[in-house]
Design a protein around this motif. Structure first.
Motif, PDB file in Angstrom:
ATOM      1  N   ASN A 129       0.799  -1.237   0.000  1.00  0.00           N
ATOM      2  CA  ASN A 129       0.000   0.000   0.000  1.00  0.00           C
ATOM      3  C   ASN A 129       0.822   1.272   0.000  1.00  0.00           C
ATOM      4  OD1 ASN A 129      -2.357  -1.463  -0.026  1.00  0.00           O
ATOM      5  ND2 ASN A 129      -2.480  -1.566   2.203  1.00  0.00           N
ATOM      6  N   TRP A 130       2.106   1.205   0.333  1.00  0.00           N
ATOM      7  CA  TRP A 130       2.891   2.444   0.409  1.00  0.00           C
ATOM      8  C   TRP A 130       3.640   2.750  -0.876  1.00  0.00           C
ATOM      9  CZ3 TRP A 130       3.538  -1.528   4.001  1.00  0.00           C
ATOM     10  CH2 TRP A 130       4.627  -2.358   3.800  1.00  0.00           C
ATOM     11  N   ASN A 131       3.616   1.865  -1.854  1.00  0.00           N
ATOM     12  CA  ASN A 131       4.181   2.170  -3.172  1.00  0.00           C
ATOM     13  C   ASN A 131       3.147   2.913  -4.012  1.00  0.00           C
ATOM     14  OD1 ASN A 131       6.648   0.946  -2.788  1.00  0.00           O
ATOM     15  ND2 ASN A 131       6.138  -0.902  -3.886  1.00  0.00           N
ATOM     16  N   SER A 132       3.621   3.670  -4.977  1.00  0.00           N
ATOM     17  CA  SER A 132       2.747   4.269  -5.997  1.00  0.00           C
ATOM     18  C   SER A 132       2.978   3.488  -7.281  1.00  0.00           C
ATOM     19  CB  SER A 132       3.105   5.737  -6.217  1.00  0.00           C
ATOM     20  OG  SER A 132       2.902   6.474  -5.039  1.00  0.00           O
ATOM     21  N   TYR A 133       1.901   3.185  -8.010  1.00  0.00           N
ATOM     22  CA  TYR A 133       1.967   2.363  -9.220  1.00  0.00           C
ATOM     23  C   TYR A 133       1.476   3.164 -10.417  1.00  0.00           C
ATOM     24  CZ  TYR A 133       2.275  -1.280  -5.708  1.00  0.00           C
ATOM     25  OH  TYR A 133       2.663  -2.034  -4.637  1.00  0.00           O
ATOM     26  N   TYR A 134       2.187   3.016 -11.547  1.00  0.00           N
ATOM     27  CA  TYR A 134       1.838   3.778 -12.745  1.00  0.00           C
ATOM     28  C   TYR A 134       2.011   2.923 -13.994  1.00  0.00           C
ATOM     29  CZ  TYR A 134       2.657   7.729  -9.577  1.00  0.00           C
ATOM     30  OH  TYR A 134       2.632   8.595  -8.527  1.00  0.00           O
ATOM     31  N   LEU A 135       1.162   3.174 -14.971  1.00  0.00           N
ATOM     32  CA  LEU A 135       1.364   2.704 -16.335  1.00  0.00           C
ATOM     33  C   LEU A 135       1.798   3.946 -17.107  1.00  0.00           C
ATOM     34  CD1 LEU A 135       1.184   0.616 -18.607  1.00  0.00           C
ATOM     35  CD2 LEU A 135      -1.218   1.249 -18.859  1.00  0.00           C
ATOM     36  N   VAL A 136       2.985   3.890 -17.699  1.00  0.00           N
ATOM     37  CA  VAL A 136       3.559   5.059 -18.357  1.00  0.00           C
ATOM     38  C   VAL A 136       3.872   4.725 -19.809  1.00  0.00           C
ATOM     39  CG1 VAL A 136       5.434   6.735 -18.307  1.00  0.00           C
ATOM     40  CG2 VAL A 136       4.587   5.788 -16.165  1.00  0.00           C
ATOM     41  N   ALA A 137       3.504   5.637 -20.717  1.00  0.00           N
ATOM     42  CA  ALA A 137       3.776   5.450 -22.146  1.00  0.00           C
ATOM     43  C   ALA A 137       4.601   6.621 -22.669  1.00  0.00           C
ATOM     44  CB  ALA A 137       2.474   5.353 -22.926  1.00  0.00           C
ATOM     45  N   PHE A 138       5.593   6.275 -23.481  1.00  0.00           N
ATOM     46  CA  PHE A 138       6.436   7.263 -24.155  1.00  0.00           C
ATOM     47  C   PHE A 138       6.260   7.079 -25.656  1.00  0.00           C
ATOM     48  CE2 PHE A 138       8.491   6.481 -20.126  1.00  0.00           C
ATOM     49  CZ  PHE A 138       8.937   7.722 -19.714  1.00  0.00           C
ATOM     50  N   ASP A 139       6.558   8.136 -26.412  1.00  0.00           N
ATOM     51  CA  ASP A 139       6.593   7.984 -27.862  1.00  0.00           C
ATOM     52  C   ASP A 139       7.592   6.888 -28.206  1.00  0.00           C
ATOM     53  OD1 ASP A 139       4.696   9.889 -28.669  1.00  0.00           O
ATOM     54  OD2 ASP A 139       6.171  11.509 -28.519  1.00  0.00           O
ATOM     55  N   GLU A 140       7.329   6.187 -29.299  1.00  0.00           N
ATOM     56  CA  GLU A 140       8.220   5.114 -29.713  1.00  0.00           C
ATOM     57  C   GLU A 140       9.618   5.676 -29.969  1.00  0.00           C
ATOM     58  OE1 GLU A 140       7.991   1.121 -32.399  1.00  0.00           O
ATOM     59  OE2 GLU A 140       6.791   2.834 -33.004  1.00  0.00           O
ATOM     60  N   ASP A 141      10.613   4.963 -29.480  1.00  0.00           N
ATOM     61  CA  ASP A 141      12.000   5.391 -29.601  1.00  0.00           C
ATOM     62  C   ASP A 141      12.722   4.432 -30.534  1.00  0.00           C
ATOM     63  OD1 ASP A 141      14.859   5.830 -28.943  1.00  0.00           O
ATOM     64  OD2 ASP A 141      14.027   7.125 -27.384  1.00  0.00           O
ATOM     65  N   ASP A 142      13.438   4.963 -31.522  1.00  0.00           N
ATOM     66  CA  ASP A 142      14.148   4.132 -32.494  1.00  0.00           C
ATOM     67  C   ASP A 142      15.430   3.530 -31.931  1.00  0.00           C
ATOM     68  OD1 ASP A 142      12.214   4.652 -34.391  1.00  0.00           O
ATOM     69  OD2 ASP A 142      13.263   6.393 -35.192  1.00  0.00           O
ATOM     70  N   SER A 143      15.887   4.040 -30.820  1.00  0.00           N
ATOM     71  CA  SER A 143      17.130   3.560 -30.225  1.00  0.00           C
ATOM     72  C   SER A 143      16.960   2.134 -29.706  1.00  0.00           C
ATOM     73  CB  SER A 143      17.530   4.482 -29.080  1.00  0.00           C
ATOM     74  OG  SER A 143      18.652   3.997 -28.418  1.00  0.00           O
ATOM     75  N   GLU A 144      18.011   1.331 -29.797  1.00  0.00           N
ATOM     76  CA  GLU A 144      17.998  -0.032 -29.251  1.00  0.00           C
ATOM     77  C   GLU A 144      18.189  -0.022 -27.744  1.00  0.00           C
ATOM     78  OE1 GLU A 144      17.378  -3.048 -30.789  1.00  0.00           O
ATOM     79  OE2 GLU A 144      16.738  -1.702 -32.397  1.00  0.00           O
TER      80      GLU A 144
END
Length: 167
Positions: A129-144
């Motif tokens: 209960n003391w952690n914070s949880y997130y679903l995070v999305a970034f623009d697609e990155d071409d880097s490996e």
């Protein structure tokens, strides 16, 4: 007397070799492929504030864990624990006092705060209960190579490094 001695030796030898079974402690666990990939993808870093530890930051790269659902962008399941309960900065809310998450130097496109025990429960071994949880999305990155960092004006984490196609 000799029979007891030979019988004892044979019993000891049989006991030693029969102890070499094909199972071990891990064969009793039943991990799904998703859980195996999530465990392999899990990265964790301490959040430092000068010389002191301020919290803990963990992530799972969902594109490698559930590729049939998470693709087209760079998706991460994030857990954050800080001593003062600081929350993640959402660029859509324009609140610069909070922590910022960056992937290769870029801010996220979407952040969704999640409740403990949701659909991602079990991907990271520690749910509480003391952690914070997130679903995070970034623009697609071409880097490996993907470098995920968490920072604020007064603290920072070491980068969590992912390589695409590593799983």
């Amino acid at each position: 007397m000799r029979i007891f001695f030979h019988t004892g030796i044979i019993f000891i030898v049989i006991s030693l070799f029969s102890g070499c079974a094909r199972t071990n402690a891990f064969t009793r666990f039943d991990f799904s492929k998703v859980k195996e990939r999530a465990t392999s993808s899990l990265r964790t870093s301490k959040i430092n504030r000068g010389d002191q530890i301020y919290g803990v930051f963990s992530s799972v790269y969902l594109n490698e864990v559930i590729p049939e659902k998470y693709n087209g962008m760079e998706y991460f399941y994030i857990t954050i624990y800080t001593k003062d309960g600081a929350k993640l900065f959402d660029p859509n809310l324009l609140d610069k006092r909070k922590m910022t998450l960056r992937l290769n130097g870029k801010l996220p496109v979407k952040i969704k705060k999640l409740e403990s025990g949701g659909k991602f429960e079990g991907l990271i071994p520690l749910n509480n209960n003391w952690n914070s949880y997130y679903l995070v999305a970034f623009d697609e990155d071409d880097s490996e190579k993907l470098s995920l960092t968490l920072q604020s004006g007064y603290f920072y984490s070491q980068p969590l490094i992912y390589r695409k196609g590593e799983q």
